[in-house]
Write a protein that holds these residues in place. Structure first.
Motif, PDB file in Angstrom:
ATOM      1  N   GLY A  61       0.781  -1.229   0.000  1.00 38.42           N
ATOM      2  CA  GLY A  61       0.000   0.000   0.000  1.00 38.42           C
ATOM      3  C   GLY A  61       0.811   1.276   0.000  1.00 38.42           C
ATOM      4  O   GLY A  61       0.260   2.366   0.128  1.00 38.42           O
ATOM      5  N   THR A  62       2.141   1.172  -0.137  1.00 35.39           N
ATOM      6  CA  THR A  62       2.978   2.361  -0.267  1.00 35.39           C
ATOM      7  C   THR A  62       4.015   2.081  -1.356  1.00 35.39           C
ATOM      8  O   THR A  62       4.284   0.928  -1.694  1.00 35.39           O
ATOM      9  N   ARG A  89      -6.213  -5.378   2.641  1.00 36.01           N
ATOM     10  CA  ARG A  89      -7.423  -4.604   2.923  1.00 36.01           C
ATOM     11  C   ARG A  89      -7.513  -3.354   2.059  1.00 36.01           C
ATOM     12  O   ARG A  89      -8.586  -2.994   1.563  1.00 36.01           O
ATOM     13  N   ILE A  90      -6.363  -2.693   1.859  1.00 30.00           N
ATOM     14  CA  ILE A  90      -6.368  -1.437   1.121  1.00 30.00           C
ATOM     15  C   ILE A  90      -6.866  -1.632  -0.310  1.00 30.00           C
ATOM     16  O   ILE A  90      -7.431  -0.717  -0.911  1.00 30.00           O
ATOM     17  N   LEU A  91      -6.682  -2.845  -0.856  1.00 31.20           N
ATOM     18  CA  LEU A  91      -7.117  -3.100  -2.232  1.00 31.20           C
ATOM     19  C   LEU A  91      -8.635  -3.151  -2.345  1.00 31.20           C
ATOM     20  O   LEU A  91      -9.183  -2.925  -3.433  1.00 31.20           O
ATOM     21  N   ASP A  93     -10.557  -1.112  -0.883  1.00 31.66           N
ATOM     22  CA  ASP A  93     -11.029   0.278  -0.880  1.00 31.66           C
ATOM     23  C   ASP A  93     -10.315   1.156  -1.905  1.00 31.66           C
ATOM     24  O   ASP A  93     -10.895   2.124  -2.399  1.00 31.66           O
ATOM     25  N   SER A  94      -9.057   0.809  -2.208  1.00 26.17           N
ATOM     26  CA  SER A  94      -8.230   1.680  -3.053  1.00 26.17           C
ATOM     27  C   SER A  94      -7.499   0.853  -4.097  1.00 26.17           C
ATOM     28  O   SER A  94      -6.319   0.517  -3.927  1.00 26.17           O
ATOM     29  N   PRO A  95      -8.157   0.502  -5.177  1.00 21.28           N
ATOM     30  CA  PRO A  95      -7.532  -0.346  -6.200  1.00 21.28           C
ATOM     31  C   PRO A  95      -6.273   0.250  -6.817  1.00 21.28           C
ATOM     32  O   PRO A  95      -5.505  -0.463  -7.453  1.00 21.28           O
ATOM     33  N   GLU A  96      -6.053   1.550  -6.618  1.00 25.01           N
ATOM     34  CA  GLU A  96      -4.873   2.166  -7.234  1.00 25.01           C
ATOM     35  C   GLU A  96      -3.571   1.613  -6.655  1.00 25.01           C
ATOM     36  O   GLU A  96      -2.492   1.810  -7.224  1.00 25.01           O
ATOM     37  N   HIS A  97      -3.664   0.923  -5.503  1.00 24.33           N
ATOM     38  CA  HIS A  97      -2.459   0.333  -4.907  1.00 24.33           C
ATOM     39  C   HIS A  97      -2.197  -1.085  -5.409  1.00 24.33           C
ATOM     40  O   HIS A  97      -1.309  -1.768  -4.888  1.00 24.33           O
TER      41      HIS A  97
END
Length: 333
Positions: A61-62, A89-91, A93-97
């Protein structure tokens, strides 16, 4: 040769082991082995590994995490390791990662790869009826299955932590009835007690990963992010848990207690406090289920920059694994 002999003289006194304890887990048998490379193959979740070494879930995620994951994935491809991604988890909510986690093209088709989600996120998705998104996530990552990490203390100490409303046993059981995914269940640095292990052994899951006491403790990570009062009150909790050796012996004991037909788990990933390849060699040797050993922070330390540093580190592990197989005999506890 002259330089080497000069080194021997210069280093002789600084290389004495006075007062240092012998590693009594092994019989050292120098007469019977060679320096030949041990070539083995290990089955895990339908994939093949050349070393019984698992890259334990760490990060994502970074931009920095993306570099780390890609270095680790390259090592898995070159040396035949398995890998668990950090929390995905971040995927959701935030597919850009996505590119931080998209390591299958680097790993190739042979190495096992597992996505990862927390038990609290699983609870939310079960409540919302959206757990099918986890299958979509696994498919998109071309992973072999899903790790569910169990972390009630970490969530409790995390300033932004989620509150778990139902026991993890119920949530995992409910999810297993809904999915055909291969599942690994792991802790996050404090391991599992005997009754938790008894329950997990009887679930139709691919593996238990220990994430035992002695390695990175994510409860402590969160306390270090907390305010001073929270750290003062909750700090004793970080000393509660179970070591990798304790858990290995507990599972051996449970295997003799439980009816054979009740044992559903296929293998173990022994992680948490594995500070050397000899720790991994010993524990995987005494385990009565097929076992791999996992490391997180040791890999992280070598994966943060140039790939060659990580490559050299794993080359030495590979060499050490052959030396252990060729010259050491494990003493059974």
């Amino acid at each position: 040769m002259e330089d080497r002999k000069r080194d021997h003289i210069d280093l002789a006194f600084s290389s004495r082991l006075e007062g240092k304890q012998v590693d009594n887990r092994f019989e050292y048998e120098p007469l019977f082995g060679t320096h030949s490379k041990v070539k083995q193959e290990y089955d895990f979740a339908g994939r093949k590994m050349r070393l019984p070494l698992w890259v334990s879930s760490m990060t994502g995620g970074t931009k920095r995490a993306g570099t780390i994951n890609k270095n680790l994935a390259q090592a898995c491809a070159e040396f035949g390791l398995g890998m668990g991604l950090g929390s995905c988890r971040i995927l959701l909510d935030s597919p850009e990662h996505f590119n931080d986690f998209n390591v299958r093209p680097i790993m190739g088709e042979h190495a096992p790869l597992f996505a990862n989600i927390g038990i609290c996120q699983l609870e939310s998705m079960l409540t919302e009826g959206s757990s099918d998104k986890l299958g979509e996530l696994v498919n998109k990552l071309d992973a072999d299955g899903l790790i569910i990490h169990i972390n009630p203390l970490q969530e409790a100490f995390q300033p932004e932590g989620d509150q778990q409303k139902r026991p993890a046993t119920d949530l995992i059981q409910d999810f297993l009835e809904l999915t055909k995914l291969k599942i690994i269940v792991k802790e996050v640095g404090q391991g599992f007690g005997k009754e938790s292990l008894r329950h997990l052994l009887q679930l139709p899951i691919e593996a238990i990963e220990f994430a035992a006491m002695g390695g990175t403790n994510f409860s402590l990570v969160e306390l270090n992010r907390s305010n001073a009062i929270a750290a003062e009150v909750f700090n004793p909790f970080i000393h509660v848990g179970h070591t990798a050796e304790e858990m290995t012996l507990t599972i051996n004991e449970l295997l003799s207690e439980l009816p054979e037909q009740n044992i559903c788990v296929k293998q173990l990933i022994i992680s948490g406090g594995i500070s050397s390849l000899l720790d991994g060699y010993y524990l995987t040797s005494i385990a009565k289920l097929p076992a791999f050993y996992g490391m997180g922070s040791a890999f992280l330390r070598h994966a943060m920059g140039d790939y060659e540093k990580l490559r050299t580190y794993i080359e030495k592990i590979e060499q050490g694994w052959s030396l252990a197989n060729n010259f050491l005999k494990v003493k059974q506890p």
